[in-house]
Design an enzyme around this catalytic site. Structure first.
Site, PDB file in Angstrom:
ATOM      1  N   CYS A 197       0.848  -1.203   0.000  1.00  0.00           N
ATOM      2  CA  CYS A 197       0.000   0.000   0.000  1.00  0.00           C
ATOM      3  C   CYS A 197       0.880   1.247   0.000  1.00  0.00           C
ATOM      4  O   CYS A 197       1.688   1.449   0.917  1.00  0.00           O
ATOM      5  CB  CYS A 197      -0.912  -0.011   1.229  1.00  0.00           C
ATOM      6  N   CYS A 202       0.172   3.538   2.978  1.00  0.00           N
ATOM      7  CA  CYS A 202       0.753   3.000   4.211  1.00  0.00           C
ATOM      8  C   CYS A 202       2.257   3.245   4.249  1.00  0.00           C
ATOM      9  O   CYS A 202       2.831   3.561   5.296  1.00  0.00           O
ATOM     10  CB  CYS A 202       0.470   1.506   4.333  1.00  0.00           C
ATOM     11  N   ASP A 231      15.625  10.012 -24.721  1.00  0.00           N
ATOM     12  CA  ASP A 231      17.022   9.684 -24.972  1.00  0.00           C
ATOM     13  C   ASP A 231      17.182   9.651 -26.495  1.00  0.00           C
ATOM     14  O   ASP A 231      16.198   9.566 -27.231  1.00  0.00           O
ATOM     15  CB  ASP A 231      17.328   8.318 -24.352  1.00  0.00           C
ATOM     16  N   ASP A 249      16.477   3.688 -23.324  1.00  0.00           N
ATOM     17  CA  ASP A 249      16.687   2.268 -23.612  1.00  0.00           C
ATOM     18  C   ASP A 249      17.896   1.654 -22.925  1.00  0.00           C
ATOM     19  O   ASP A 249      17.972   0.441 -22.792  1.00  0.00           O
ATOM     20  CB  ASP A 249      16.836   2.059 -25.121  1.00  0.00           C
ATOM     21  N   ASP A 305      20.121   4.955 -18.887  1.00  0.00           N
ATOM     22  CA  ASP A 305      18.814   5.587 -18.757  1.00  0.00           C
ATOM     23  C   ASP A 305      18.017   5.045 -17.582  1.00  0.00           C
ATOM     24  O   ASP A 305      16.936   5.558 -17.277  1.00  0.00           O
ATOM     25  CB  ASP A 305      17.987   5.384 -20.038  1.00  0.00           C
TER      26      ASP A 305
END
Length: 703
Positions: A15, A18, A400, A594, A598
């Site tokens: 969660c 949470c 990119d 890619d 990155d």
């Protein structure tokens, strides 16, 4: 005061809300300087003040976690965590199968019989036990109005009214949706932990007793190491002996190798390609480039704002409104009309059962699952409905360059011969000179030439590190390389390159001309940017490790507005964060990349998109969305599907709420029985499901 940093693996964190509450509670603990929870990777980073009992603080953190999200805790190692998660998932599957069998059996049994009632209640407890527990725990802590509370009182109300099948079915459908979501989150985390590993495994340390393999973390500044061809450079260093070509694509994403020789600095994470290098270590492993990239990837996802689930946001407003209206319906009319309280209490219970978000609980997740399915049929992997929802609102997309918009393969873009030479002659001399080289530019020249030069026409061939090649072709001395090569031989190459990278050719001391090379655009790159612009995504940005000249040329050819060049991974993260700050949270920002370089910026973006065809495992697993076939043109499809999905989800909400409001009004006036309300709710749920399924077919009709 001094602090000590600790990194703890977590289990059972499902969660997002949470997780944020846990961070807030831990930050307020005495002895804790800071706390940050990486929800995506299930890691907790805590800074503890020196002099504090770390063990005691860890145990208190465990208590806080168990209190806020029962079942969550700190584990000592990842394999143990993975084993526990897998075992827990299998147990839940087995439990829910048992509950489903009981539910089906109850439907078959005679109506209003004791066995039917007991089986429905048992199935309700199996599917709703967790919801009931959460609801009561939240009530005790003052957190009342959420979907757990509404489903609890609505299903209890249904039982009070004798509608056991309705009460059990609401819990059944809710838990099926939760199960699929939890499975997706766990699989994503497991993949990230397994695949996101670019650490060099060893360093060839030079000692008095010869070479020994050492852990990079144990090598000190000033030590000398050897790196052989094909090995990963383990630490940042300075070349003190040897020369080679170094593949820096893991760091910069650019496919053109860098030539290095004595005196040059090289970065860890790069790959040595041709020669043996002796390096003097200039940075410790902790401060090395490769370790900084790993830290960026691990921390970037933690900085990203977690998109809260749609149904949770909706329930936060819907639940208190419904409960308040039911309370008013039970109390106010008896007082004003002097009618029996029991009559209005019954109507209030009917009101709550009708208002239970069964159709919404089913149709909203199904709408997003439908969108995810439609995307997958187009070769687009979306890792969660929240990412699809966020993608629908994107108006800024950051790219990119190499491997994303370009192929990463160089091609000849222009041939500029000088007087006295033809273009074909220039290409011939260059192809002969480069015929023995393994450099990517040499392969591009040979590809353009279209055939293998006759080796009998070449007398000699010599590679000059960092400069180019010198060869004898048909008895003539041919130089092919950069400007520095010609300058070293007192040959003036006064041409100004158009863009990208250029090779300069001289024959017998005479400048013959220039061959321009560039990273080829992907076939669909230009149309992809145009389509995004047509979809209203006007703000496009290019981030690359390549040169300013090359970057601006690619941006100009594609119509991209802003360019930031010569960036290392940490620079890309910095620039992206600046772009996100400019947006001030108005709309999400997507990044498309890619490579390993990155991975950090993909994790940091509001929505990280990776090219899956040739993209690195690190980038793919850090991403929220993956283009599996590597076609950048699929971005337009992804945005279109996301927007269609959001539209269908909103249609379902309007449909469900419209019918509910009608029956709520009828129930208030005593005109609707519970069975009519249940039938309407089930009917609306069915219509919403059918509507949600439309997006799958709609995805097949995209252009």
């Amino acid at each position: 005061m001094k602090t000590t940093k600790h990194e703890w693996n977590l289990k059972g964190i499902c969660c997002a809300n949470c997780a944020q509450k846990i961070v807030t509670a831990v930050q307020n603990m005495e002895g804790v300087a800071s706390a940050r929870l990486d929800f995506a990777n299930a890691k907790f980073y805590v800074e503890i003040l020196d002099g504090q009992d770390t063990g005691s603080i860890r145990e208190r953190v465990k208590t806080i976690m168990a209190d806020i999200e029962p079942g969550s805790s700190i584990v000592d190692d990842v394999p143990e965590q993975e084993e526990n998660e897998e075992g827990s998932f299998k147990k839940r599957i087995a439990l829910y199968i048992g509950g489903l069998l009981l539910f089906i059996t109850a439907i078959i049994l005679p109506k209003e019989s004791l066995p039917e009632t007991l089986l429905f209640i048992t199935a309700w407890l199996i599917f709703g036990g967790e919801v009931l527990a959460k609801s009561f725990r939240n009530i005790l802590k003052g957190r009342v109005f959420d979907e757990n509370f509404l489903m609890t009182i609505a299903t209890i109300g249904a039982f009070v009214l004798g509608e056991y099948a309705e009460g059990a079915s609401v819990m059944l459908f809710y838990q099926i949706g939760e199960l699929f979501q939890g499975y997706a989150v766990d699989r994503s985390r497991k993949s990230i932990r397994q695949l996101l590993d670019i650490k060099p495994e060893f360093a060839n340390l030079i000692t008095e007793n010869g070479l020994i393999r050492a852990q990079p973390a144990n090598v000190r500044i000033g030590d000398r190491i050897k790196v052989f061809p094909g090995e990963k450079i383990p630490l940042d260093g300075r070349v003190i002996e040897g020369h080679s070509s170094v593949d820096t694509s893991p760091l910069t994403g650019e496919s053109l190798p860098r030539d290095v020789q004595e005196g040059d600095e090289v970065l860890s994470g790069s790959i040595n390609q041709t020669g043996v290098l002796t390096l003097e270590v200039i940075k410790s492993y902790e401060n090395s480039t490769v370790n900084r990239i790993l830290e960026l990837v691990q921390t970037a996802a933690g900085k990203k704002a977690v998109t809260e689930r749609f149904i949770t946001r909706f329930a936060a407003k819907y639940t208190p409104a419904v409960v308040g209206l039911a309370a008013i319906l039970a109390i106010v009319p008896p007082i004003l009309t002097q009618t029996p309280f029991s009559q209005w209490a019954y109507r209030a219970l009917v009101f709550l059962v009708i208002s239970c978000p069964c159709a919404l609980v089913i149709s909203i997740p199904l709408g997003f699952f439908g969108g995810i399915g439609a995307a997958s049929r187009r070769g687009i992997l979306v890792k969660g409905g929240n990412y699809l929802e966020a993608l629908a609102k994107v108006d800024t997309m950051v790219f990119d360059k190499t491997g994303t918009l370009t192929t990463g393969v160089f091609e000849v873009t222009g041939i500029a011969p000088r007087p006295g030479f033809t273009g074909q002659e220039l290409l011939y001399y260059a192809a002969c000179a480069e015929s023995y080289s393994t450099h990517p530019l040499a392969r591009s020249i040979l590809s353009k030439y279209g055939q293998n030069p006759d080796p009998d026409r070449m007398d000699s061939h010599e590679e000059i590190p960092g400069r180019g090649v010198r060869a004898r072709v048909d008895g003539k001395q041919v130089l092919c390389g950069n400007r520095s090569l010609l300058k070293d031989h007192q040959i003036d190459a006064d041409d100004v390159p158009v863009s990208g990278t250029s090779l300069y050719v001289a024959v017998d001391g005479i400048y013959a001309g220039r061959i321009d090379l560039g990273d080829a655009l992907k076939p669909d790159a230009r149309s992809a940017i145009e389509r995004l612009r047509a979809l209203g995504i006007q703000n496009t940005v290019l981030l690359t490790g390549d040169t300013e000249v090359t970057a601006r040329d690619v941006a100009k050819r594609l119509g991209i507005g802003r360019v930031h060049a010569q960036l290392l991974p940490q620079d890309k993260v910095t620039v992206l964060e600046r772009i996100m700050e400019e947006k001030q949270g108005a709309n999400p920002v997507a990044f498309v990349g890619d490579g390993i370089n990155d991975a950090a910026v993909i994790s940091r973006a509001d929505i990280g998109i990776a090219m899956g065809g040739i993209g690195s495992d690190a980038a793919i697993e850090a991403a929220d969305i993956v283009i599996m076939n590597d076609e950048v043109g699929k971005l337009g499809d992804a945005v279109t599907i996301a927007r269609k999905t959001r539209r269908i989800v909103y249609q379902n909400i309007v449909l469900a709420l419209g019918v509910k409001l009608l029956f709520l009004a009828m129930a208030t006036g005593g005109l609707a029985s519970l069975w009519e309300a249940v039938f309407a709710d089930v009917g609306v749920a069915l219509l919403a499901v059918l509507n949600a399924m439309r997006i799958i077919k709609a995805g097949d009709r995209l252009h």
